[in-house]
Design an enzyme around this catalytic site. Structure first.
Site, PDB file in Angstrom:
ATOM      1  N   SER A  47      -3.666  -3.322  -0.481  1.00  0.00           N
ATOM      2  CA  SER A  47      -2.526  -4.209  -0.437  1.00  0.00           C
ATOM      3  C   SER A  47      -3.125  -5.896   0.328  1.00  0.00           C
ATOM      4  O   SER A  47      -4.043  -5.911   0.898  1.00  0.00           O
ATOM      5  CB  SER A  47      -1.665  -3.239   1.281  1.00  0.00           C
ATOM      6  OG  SER A  47      -1.093  -4.137   1.905  1.00  0.00           O
ATOM      7  N   THR A  77      12.302  -7.051 -10.295  1.00  0.00           N
ATOM      8  CA  THR A  77      11.526  -8.271 -10.930  1.00  0.00           C
ATOM      9  C   THR A  77      10.286  -8.901  -9.957  1.00  0.00           C
ATOM     10  O   THR A  77      10.680  -8.471  -8.874  1.00  0.00           O
ATOM     11  CB  THR A  77      13.244  -9.182 -10.667  1.00  0.00           C
ATOM     12  OG1 THR A  77      14.204  -9.480 -11.107  1.00  0.00           O
ATOM     13  CG2 THR A  77      12.081 -11.311 -10.986  1.00  0.00           C
ATOM     14  N   GLN A 132      -7.673  -0.670   3.379  1.00  0.00           N
ATOM     15  CA  GLN A 132      -8.669  -1.198   3.943  1.00  0.00           C
ATOM     16  C   GLN A 132      -9.865  -1.767   3.412  1.00  0.00           C
ATOM     17  O   GLN A 132     -10.952  -2.588   4.346  1.00  0.00           O
ATOM     18  CB  GLN A 132      -9.204   0.211   5.209  1.00  0.00           C
ATOM     19  CG  GLN A 132      -8.108   0.728   5.947  1.00  0.00           C
ATOM     20  CD  GLN A 132      -7.779  -0.797   6.841  1.00  0.00           C
ATOM     21  OE1 GLN A 132      -8.109  -1.691   7.257  1.00  0.00           O
ATOM     22  NE2 GLN A 132      -6.113  -1.188   7.245  1.00  0.00           N
ATOM     23  N   CYS A 160       1.072   1.077  12.400  1.00  0.00           N
ATOM     24  CA  CYS A 160       2.103   1.928  12.738  1.00  0.00           C
ATOM     25  C   CYS A 160       2.309   2.997  12.845  1.00  0.00           C
ATOM     26  O   CYS A 160       3.583   3.282  13.470  1.00  0.00           O
ATOM     27  CB  CYS A 160       1.822   1.963  11.116  1.00  0.00           C
ATOM     28  SG  CYS A 160       1.038   1.399   9.667  1.00  0.00           S
ATOM     29  N   ASN A 169      -8.520   3.564   8.215  1.00  0.00           N
ATOM     30  CA  ASN A 169      -7.589   1.857   9.062  1.00  0.00           C
ATOM     31  C   ASN A 169      -7.875   2.301  10.282  1.00  0.00           C
ATOM     32  O   ASN A 169      -8.144   1.192  11.488  1.00  0.00           O
ATOM     33  CB  ASN A 169      -6.633   2.176   8.606  1.00  0.00           C
ATOM     34  CG  ASN A 169      -6.122   3.534   9.064  1.00  0.00           C
ATOM     35  OD1 ASN A 169      -6.042   4.682   7.885  1.00  0.00           O
ATOM     36  ND2 ASN A 169      -4.613   3.883   9.774  1.00  0.00           N
ATOM     37  N   GLY A 205       0.902  -0.984   0.346  1.00  0.00           N
ATOM     38  CA  GLY A 205      -0.379   0.106  -0.032  1.00  0.00           C
ATOM     39  C   GLY A 205       1.004   1.341   0.018  1.00  0.00           C
ATOM     40  O   GLY A 205       0.491   1.698  -0.553  1.00  0.00           O
ATOM     41  N   THR A 206       2.140   1.472   0.516  1.00  0.00           N
ATOM     42  CA  THR A 206       3.161   2.389   0.754  1.00  0.00           C
ATOM     43  C   THR A 206       3.694   3.272  -1.056  1.00  0.00           C
ATOM     44  O   THR A 206       3.143   3.911  -0.826  1.00  0.00           O
ATOM     45  CB  THR A 206       3.651   1.988   1.717  1.00  0.00           C
ATOM     46  OG1 THR A 206       3.680   1.602   2.994  1.00  0.00           O
ATOM     47  CG2 THR A 206       4.447   3.145   2.559  1.00  0.00           C
ATOM     48  N   HIS A 227      -2.077  -8.018   2.172  1.00  0.00           N
ATOM     49  CA  HIS A 227      -1.723  -8.735   3.936  1.00  0.00           C
ATOM     50  C   HIS A 227      -3.239  -8.091   4.003  1.00  0.00           C
ATOM     51  O   HIS A 227      -3.160  -8.686   5.935  1.00  0.00           O
ATOM     52  CB  HIS A 227      -0.134  -7.769   4.782  1.00  0.00           C
ATOM     53  CG  HIS A 227      -0.249  -6.880   4.960  1.00  0.00           C
ATOM     54  ND1 HIS A 227      -0.298  -6.349   6.303  1.00  0.00           N
ATOM     55  CD2 HIS A 227       0.246  -6.019   4.578  1.00  0.00           C
ATOM     56  CE1 HIS A 227      -0.331  -4.609   6.074  1.00  0.00           C
ATOM     57  NE2 HIS A 227       0.178  -4.623   4.983  1.00  0.00           N
TER      58      HIS A 227
HETATM   59  N1  PLP Z   1      -2.696   3.130   4.041  1.00  0.00           N
HETATM   60  C1  PLP Z   1      -3.798   2.177   4.764  1.00  0.00           C
HETATM   61  C2  PLP Z   1      -5.724   2.916   4.713  1.00  0.00           C
HETATM   62  C3  PLP Z   1      -3.101   1.597   5.783  1.00  0.00           C
HETATM   63  O1  PLP Z   1      -4.469   0.983   6.074  1.00  0.00           O
HETATM   64  C4  PLP Z   1      -1.538   0.856   5.066  1.00  0.00           C
HETATM   65  C5  PLP Z   1      -1.728   0.147   6.498  1.00  0.00           C
HETATM   66  O2  PLP Z   1      -2.161  -0.331   7.718  1.00  0.00           O
HETATM   67  C6  PLP Z   1      -1.718   1.529   4.695  1.00  0.00           C
HETATM   68  C7  PLP Z   1      -1.797   2.105   3.819  1.00  0.00           C
HETATM   69  C8  PLP Z   1      -0.428   0.526   4.173  1.00  0.00           C
HETATM   70  O3  PLP Z   1      -0.237  -0.234   3.630  1.00  0.00           O
HETATM   71  P1  PLP Z   1       1.287  -1.308   2.666  1.00  0.00           P
HETATM   72  O4  PLP Z   1       1.310  -2.548   5.101  1.00  0.00           O
HETATM   73  O5  PLP Z   1       1.015  -2.685   2.705  1.00  0.00           O
HETATM   74  O6  PLP Z   1       2.775  -0.341   2.888  1.00  0.00           O
END
Ligand code: PLP
Length: 386
Positions: free
Chosen positions: A199, A237, A179, A324, A151, A71-72, A201
């Protein structure tokens, strides 16, 4: 001791069928998708098939799906990529105060590069007001980025209305749907987005793999330079094992979404109702426009951190704020933006349910939390002074 996991918004376990789908690609079909021999071709086929299946679930075309490391990275490629591509047209970006740091910090970085950013406030439930988006628009606005659901508090944003405004004003629109994907229906045309982040996970796929959806015709410049993978937007890759896992996890989530969503929401409501029976506990987030698995509350006179540790000692995993930021002592920027006091924000607790959460697990939390709150309050000077 019973171990109970109420932190599915932070991450989820990998679904057994996802593991099974990924396993052969670690050691049998391990070729580099760019190699032209049979090992490489097998991997390439698997990546192509995954791209098609992801596109199908999202209502997109396979050419609009770009695999990223999560996601990031997808948020950064989207936001900085649009800024780079459109800086000749304008240097103004609109976002909200309650975004994930992947979005907020990308915007803050762009401020150091000569861009202006409007951070929209939210209402008491954590919703962006559509009229605020309209009022923030400027002739030099190039991008609006508003998350699909938050989130921390689970509030779902009026994305369709906001994307319609963006389209009307020819402004690129990005949503961070990390989310929501896997939890509620997400279709790129229905939402009207140009760019969308997800994302794996968060929906029972592996960590370190995500997608940026880029609508055909969206102006974007790549941030990285190297090989030609992901049509130059994410050279390097491919993580083909992760990509295969992501596609499988997304298909599993989409297959039984309606029934799972209803089950999870019913348990969430039971959990919320039980927690609100504790004196001086208030719910955070929108009463109806919220994710099926999210419960967020503020418990007066106690610290969220102490609650997390006490619950952890009894086998229950929860969080306060986002995973985070929970390493820091700063109160949640989301709760403060919603107008909560520092005390209320510090006393917040997030419990996020998943597809395997059981009624017995909800009952267990409801049986152990009230005595923990009582004990912590008895140690709190603020509680005695009230
Ligand atoms: N955006 C939101 C709303 C999230 O909840 C998160 C992860 O907690 C992220 C972005 C970041 O995703 P990733 O952990 O895959 O980098």
């Amino acid at each position: 001791m019973q171990r109970v996991y109420f932190d599915h918004a932070a991450t989820t376990p990998v679904h057994p069928e996802v593991i099974a789908a990924m396993l052969p690609y670690f050691h049998n079909s391990f070729g580099n998708p760019s190699s032209i021999h049979s090992f490489g071709r097998e991997s390439r086929q698997a990546v192509d098939s995954a791209r098609e299946r992801v596109a199908k679930v999202l209502g997109a075309s396979p050419r609009e799906i770009y695999f990223t490391s999560g996601g990031t990275e997808a948020d950064n490629i989207a936001i900085q990529g649009v800024a780079l591509a459109k800086k000749g047209q304008g240097r103004h970006i609109i976002t909200s105060q309650i975004e994930h740091h992947a979005v907020l910090d990308a915007c803050k970085y762009l401020e150091t590069q000569g861009f202006a950013v409007t951070y929209l406030p939210v209402d008491e439930y954590g919703r962006v007001r559509v009229e605020d988006v309209v009022a923030a628009l400027r002739p030099d606005t190039i991008l609006i980025t508003i998350m699909h659901a938050n989130n921390e508090v689970g509030t779902i944003q009026p994305i369709r209305e906001i994307s319609a405004i963006a389209r009307e004003h020819k402004v690129t629109f990005h949503t961070d749907a990390v989310q929501t994907v896997g939890s509620i229906p997400v279709n790129v045309d229905d939402l009207g987005v140009d760019l969308l982040t997800l994302s794996a996970h968060k929906f029972y796929g592996p960590k370190g793999i995500g997608v940026l959806y880029i609508r055909k015709g969206t102006k974007l410049k790549p941030l990285y330079h190297g090989g030609g993978q992901e049509r130059k937007f994410r050279p390097g890759t491919e993580n083909h094992v992760g990509i295969i896992g992501l596609a499988k996890a997304l298909e599993i989530a989409a297959a039984d979404m309606t029934s799972k969503q209803a089950e999870v929401a019913a348990l969430r409501d039971k959990l919320m109702a039980g927690l609100l029976e504790i004196p001086e506990v208030k719910p955070n987030g929108h009463p109806t426009e919220r994710l099926p698995g999210n419960v967020n509350i503020s418990i007066r006179y106690v610290e969220g951190e102490s609650l997390i540790l006490s619950l952890d000692m009894q086998g229950v995993a929860v969080s306060s704020g986002s995973a985070c930021t929970s390493g820091s002592l700063d109160p949640s920027h989301v709760l403060l933006a919603m107008g909560l006091s520092h005390g209320e924000a510090h006393g917040s607790l997030r419990l996020t349910l998943g597809r395997d959460t059981t009624p017995a697990e909800v009952d267990y939390v409801l049986s152990i939390l009230p005595p923990i709150v009582l004990r912590l309050r008895q140690m709190s000077p603020l509680f005695h002074k009230r």
